[in-house]
Design a protein around this motif. Structure first.
Motif, mmCIF file in Angstrom:
data_model
loop_
_atom_site.group_PDB
_atom_site.id
_atom_site.type_symbol
_atom_site.label_atom_id
_atom_site.label_comp_id
_atom_site.label_asym_id
_atom_site.label_seq_id
_atom_site.Cartn_x
_atom_site.Cartn_y
_atom_site.Cartn_z
ATOM 1 N N GLY A 260 0.777 -1.249 -0.050
ATOM 2 C CA GLY A 260 0.002 0.084 -0.114
ATOM 3 C C GLY A 260 0.849 1.341 0.120
ATOM 4 O O GLY A 260 0.465 2.244 -0.797
ATOM 5 N N THR A 261 1.947 1.341 0.735
ATOM 6 C CA THR A 261 2.869 2.386 0.863
ATOM 7 C C THR A 261 3.426 2.546 -0.480
ATOM 8 O O THR A 261 3.779 3.761 -0.981
ATOM 9 C CB THR A 261 3.765 2.197 1.815
ATOM 10 O OG1 THR A 261 3.223 2.014 3.262
ATOM 11 C CG2 THR A 261 4.767 3.389 1.973
ATOM 12 N N ALA A 262 4.105 1.622 -1.274
ATOM 13 C CA ALA A 262 4.698 1.704 -2.412
ATOM 14 C C ALA A 262 3.663 2.209 -3.234
ATOM 15 O O ALA A 262 4.059 3.035 -4.323
ATOM 16 C CB ALA A 262 5.248 0.327 -2.741
ATOM 17 N N GLN A 263 2.359 1.582 -3.459
ATOM 18 C CA GLN A 263 1.501 2.197 -4.446
ATOM 19 C C GLN A 263 1.283 3.849 -4.245
ATOM 20 O O GLN A 263 1.133 4.430 -5.250
ATOM 21 C CB GLN A 263 0.057 1.549 -4.221
ATOM 22 C CG GLN A 263 -0.969 1.827 -5.191
ATOM 23 C CD GLN A 263 -2.310 0.961 -5.102
ATOM 24 O OE1 GLN A 263 -2.345 0.477 -3.821
ATOM 25 N NE2 GLN A 263 -2.952 0.756 -6.093
ATOM 26 N N ARG A 264 1.042 4.164 -2.957
ATOM 27 C CA ARG A 264 0.994 5.718 -3.114
ATOM 28 C C ARG A 264 2.058 6.529 -3.173
ATOM 29 O O ARG A 264 2.034 7.575 -3.627
ATOM 30 C CB ARG A 264 0.557 5.866 -1.427
ATOM 31 C CG ARG A 264 -0.807 5.192 -0.853
ATOM 32 C CD ARG A 264 -1.342 6.408 0.186
ATOM 33 N NE ARG A 264 -2.791 5.811 0.614
ATOM 34 C CZ ARG A 264 -3.378 6.507 1.574
ATOM 35 N NH1 ARG A 264 -2.956 7.488 2.037
ATOM 36 N NH2 ARG A 264 -4.617 6.132 1.750
ATOM 37 N N MET A 265 3.313 5.828 -3.248
ATOM 38 C CA MET A 265 4.319 6.666 -3.528
ATOM 39 C C MET A 265 4.680 6.425 -5.096
ATOM 40 O O MET A 265 5.529 7.075 -5.654
ATOM 41 C CB MET A 265 5.686 6.035 -2.861
ATOM 42 C CG MET A 265 5.707 6.355 -1.311
ATOM 43 S SD MET A 265 7.416 5.803 -0.694
ATOM 44 C CE MET A 265 8.422 6.619 -1.767
ATOM 45 N N GLY A 266 3.879 5.648 -5.812
ATOM 46 C CA GLY A 266 4.099 5.574 -7.374
ATOM 47 C C GLY A 266 5.431 4.744 -7.762
ATOM 48 O O GLY A 266 5.759 4.703 -8.698
ATOM 49 N N VAL A 267 5.762 3.698 -6.847
ATOM 50 C CA VAL A 267 6.919 2.785 -6.997
ATOM 51 C C VAL A 267 6.392 1.565 -7.085
ATOM 52 O O VAL A 267 5.703 0.881 -6.255
ATOM 53 C CB VAL A 267 7.871 3.157 -5.848
ATOM 54 C CG1 VAL A 267 9.099 1.997 -5.931
ATOM 55 C CG2 VAL A 267 8.299 4.406 -5.653
ATOM 56 N N GLY A 268 7.101 0.697 -8.006
ATOM 57 C CA GLY A 268 6.534 -0.576 -8.321
ATOM 58 C C GLY A 268 7.343 -1.466 -7.410
ATOM 59 O O GLY A 268 8.235 -1.162 -6.617
ATOM 60 N N MET A 269 6.770 -2.818 -6.855
ATOM 61 C CA MET A 269 6.870 -3.643 -5.988
ATOM 62 C C MET A 269 8.439 -4.285 -6.463
ATOM 63 O O MET A 269 9.046 -4.763 -5.740
ATOM 64 C CB MET A 269 6.155 -4.667 -5.796
ATOM 65 C CG MET A 269 4.859 -4.263 -4.891
ATOM 66 S SD MET A 269 5.317 -3.744 -3.289
ATOM 67 C CE MET A 269 5.977 -5.280 -2.577
ATOM 68 N N ASP A 270 8.866 -4.420 -7.815
ATOM 69 C CA ASP A 270 10.159 -4.692 -8.193
ATOM 70 C C ASP A 270 11.411 -3.727 -7.669
ATOM 71 O O ASP A 270 12.278 -4.017 -7.963
ATOM 72 C CB ASP A 270 10.094 -4.614 -9.830
ATOM 73 C CG ASP A 270 9.667 -3.456 -10.477
ATOM 74 O OD1 ASP A 270 9.356 -2.269 -9.733
ATOM 75 O OD2 ASP A 270 10.142 -3.104 -11.581
ATOM 76 N N ARG A 271 10.904 -2.631 -7.117
ATOM 77 C CA ARG A 271 11.917 -1.569 -6.520
ATOM 78 C C ARG A 271 11.758 -1.473 -4.847
ATOM 79 O O ARG A 271 11.923 -0.513 -4.191
ATOM 80 C CB ARG A 271 11.707 -0.217 -6.944
ATOM 81 C CG ARG A 271 12.245 -0.254 -8.642
ATOM 82 C CD ARG A 271 12.439 1.334 -8.996
ATOM 83 N NE ARG A 271 10.926 1.883 -9.169
ATOM 84 C CZ ARG A 271 10.954 3.303 -9.230
ATOM 85 N NH1 ARG A 271 11.927 4.165 -8.661
ATOM 86 N NH2 ARG A 271 9.931 3.860 -9.303
ATOM 87 N N VAL A 272 11.105 -2.588 -4.355
ATOM 88 C CA VAL A 272 10.921 -2.775 -3.199
ATOM 89 C C VAL A 272 11.697 -3.969 -2.388
ATOM 90 O O VAL A 272 11.459 -5.105 -3.097
ATOM 91 C CB VAL A 272 9.454 -2.869 -2.621
ATOM 92 C CG1 VAL A 272 9.222 -2.816 -0.976
ATOM 93 C CG2 VAL A 272 8.753 -1.660 -3.094
ATOM 94 N N VAL A 273 12.636 -3.976 -1.287
ATOM 95 C CA VAL A 273 13.149 -5.039 -0.450
ATOM 96 C C VAL A 273 12.254 -5.554 0.257
ATOM 97 O O VAL A 273 11.695 -4.802 1.253
ATOM 98 C CB VAL A 273 14.562 -4.422 -0.046
ATOM 99 C CG1 VAL A 273 15.010 -5.866 0.562
ATOM 100 C CG2 VAL A 273 15.629 -4.138 -1.222
ATOM 101 N N VAL A 274 12.004 -6.782 0.063
ATOM 102 C CA VAL A 274 10.729 -7.451 0.864
ATOM 103 C C VAL A 274 11.477 -8.533 1.630
ATOM 104 O O VAL A 274 11.930 -9.708 0.874
ATOM 105 C CB VAL A 274 9.647 -7.740 0.064
ATOM 106 C CG1 VAL A 274 8.591 -8.400 1.110
ATOM 107 C CG2 VAL A 274 8.984 -6.617 -0.508
ATOM 108 N N THR A 275 11.344 -8.729 2.891
ATOM 109 C CA THR A 275 11.970 -10.026 3.544
ATOM 110 C C THR A 275 10.912 -10.367 4.778
ATOM 111 O O THR A 275 11.152 -11.301 5.448
ATOM 112 C CB THR A 275 13.268 -9.388 4.544
ATOM 113 O OG1 THR A 275 12.905 -8.399 5.309
ATOM 114 C CG2 THR A 275 14.277 -9.038 3.445
ATOM 115 N N VAL A 276 9.770 -9.828 4.870
ATOM 116 C CA VAL A 276 8.782 -10.046 5.889
ATOM 117 C C VAL A 276 8.211 -11.438 5.761
ATOM 118 O O VAL A 276 8.000 -12.061 6.846
ATOM 119 C CB VAL A 276 7.704 -9.050 5.738
ATOM 120 C CG1 VAL A 276 6.758 -9.118 4.651
ATOM 121 C CG2 VAL A 276 6.975 -9.049 6.978
#
Length: 324
Positions: A260-276
């Protein structure tokens, strides 16, 4: 010329015990599917009996020092973020200082719950920019498994234990947003919302450790709005936009919040580091853990523009923009 706090090394540590979602099915009314659907978490690590927050932090610190090619004697200060200290006092940072054999300099703890590492980075950055310290070890370490209410299925499945650390060093830059190091910060808190995420014990209130209490829907509502806003503010202060960002490295609390945060920032999930999915919510440890894992995966490289953002009890929240 401008003095910048530049990342020289990064490291992390996770306890040996891995706890998959299925392990909770015999304890409480839950399932692997229920946990994954609502949080994105598949497993987490729990500290062993007798394994403390300072133990985890010491391992992560040694890994970061090795990555930086430094010894503990090269460090001027330790800033450690935690909400689960070994003792009421002394500070976990001083215990780590002793474990590392660091006989000079100083160490102290920062308590801003899940936002703690962002606040710790802000403190370290200020000390470097003012000349108080040249090299600072910044650590996030937590043993949240020690403050869970195991009958509350909405919270006990979300958290895990771990530690991450960065070595920051003063280096001269040109004073532009092309410099390496921390470029901008944004910090906030609002005590009016303290009752939606807290631990119900404390030395002054009832002389007990207590357990975590959370109003999940309220925290979720605040998180997406405030995280996107603080990230935009920090980018604006650095003269940058979301399009300039190489990686968002968010607090790893919940995959739906991250998306949700990435979407509001207009950044795709391919540019988010996810380890959760592998660590759960490790509170103040989650950002440095994700930075270390992101580097180990080959995602984060020198020159990349990173945005980190987090929100935790208090409520406290904030973000940091840095160039790796």
């Amino acid at each position: 010329m401008t003095l910048r706090a530049v990342v020289r090394g990064v490291g992390h540590y996770l306890p040996e015990r891995i706890v998959p979602n299925a392990e909770f099915e015999d304890r409480i009314d839950t399932s692997d599917e229920w946990i994954r659907t609502r949080s994105g978490i598949e497993r987490r690590h729990f500290a062993a009996e007798g394994e403390t927050t300072s133990d985890l932090a010491t391992h992560a610190a040694r890994a970061a020092l090795a990555d930086a090619g430094m010894d503990a004697t090269d460090i001027d200060a330790i800033v450690l973020a935690t909400s689960t200290p070994d003792f009421t006092f002394p500070a976990v940072a001083t215990i780590v200082q002793g474990n590392l054999g660091m006989t000079s300099g100083f160490g102290f703890d920062v308590q801003a719950v899940c936002a703690g590492f962002v606040f710790a980075l802000a403190n370290a950055n200020a000390m470097i920019q003012t000349g108080q310290a040249r090299r600072v070890l910044v650590i996030g370490s937590e043993t949240f498994s020690r403050i869970m209410e195991w009958s509350d299925r909405s919270t006990c499945v979300l958290f895990g234990d771990g530690a991450g650390a960065l070595v920051l060093e003063a280096q001269e830059g040109q004073g532009t947003n092309r410099d390496r190091g921390i470029l901008s910060l944004d910090l906030h808190s609002d005590g009016r919302h303290r009752d939606i995420l807290y631990v119900d014990g404390g030395v002054s209130s009832n002389q007990s450790t207590g357990v975590l209490r959370m109003q999940g829907k309220e925290v979720f509502r605040h998180a997406i709005e405030k995280l996107a806003q603080t990230a935009h503010t920090a980018l604006d202060r650095a003269g940058l936009t979301p399009e300039d960002v190489t990686w968002i490295v968010p607090h790893q609390a919940n995959l739906r919040i991250i998306k949700g945060t990435a979407q509001r920032m207009g950044v795709g999930m391919d540019r988010v580091v996810v380890t959760v999915q592998d660590h759960g919510n490790t509170s103040a440890a989650s950002i440095p853990l994700a930075l270390s894992v992101g580097k180990a995966r080959g995602q984060i490289k020198e020159g990349d523009l990173i945005v980190t953002e987090a929100i935790g009890g208090g409520l406290a929240w904030g973000s940091v923009v840095l160039r790796w």
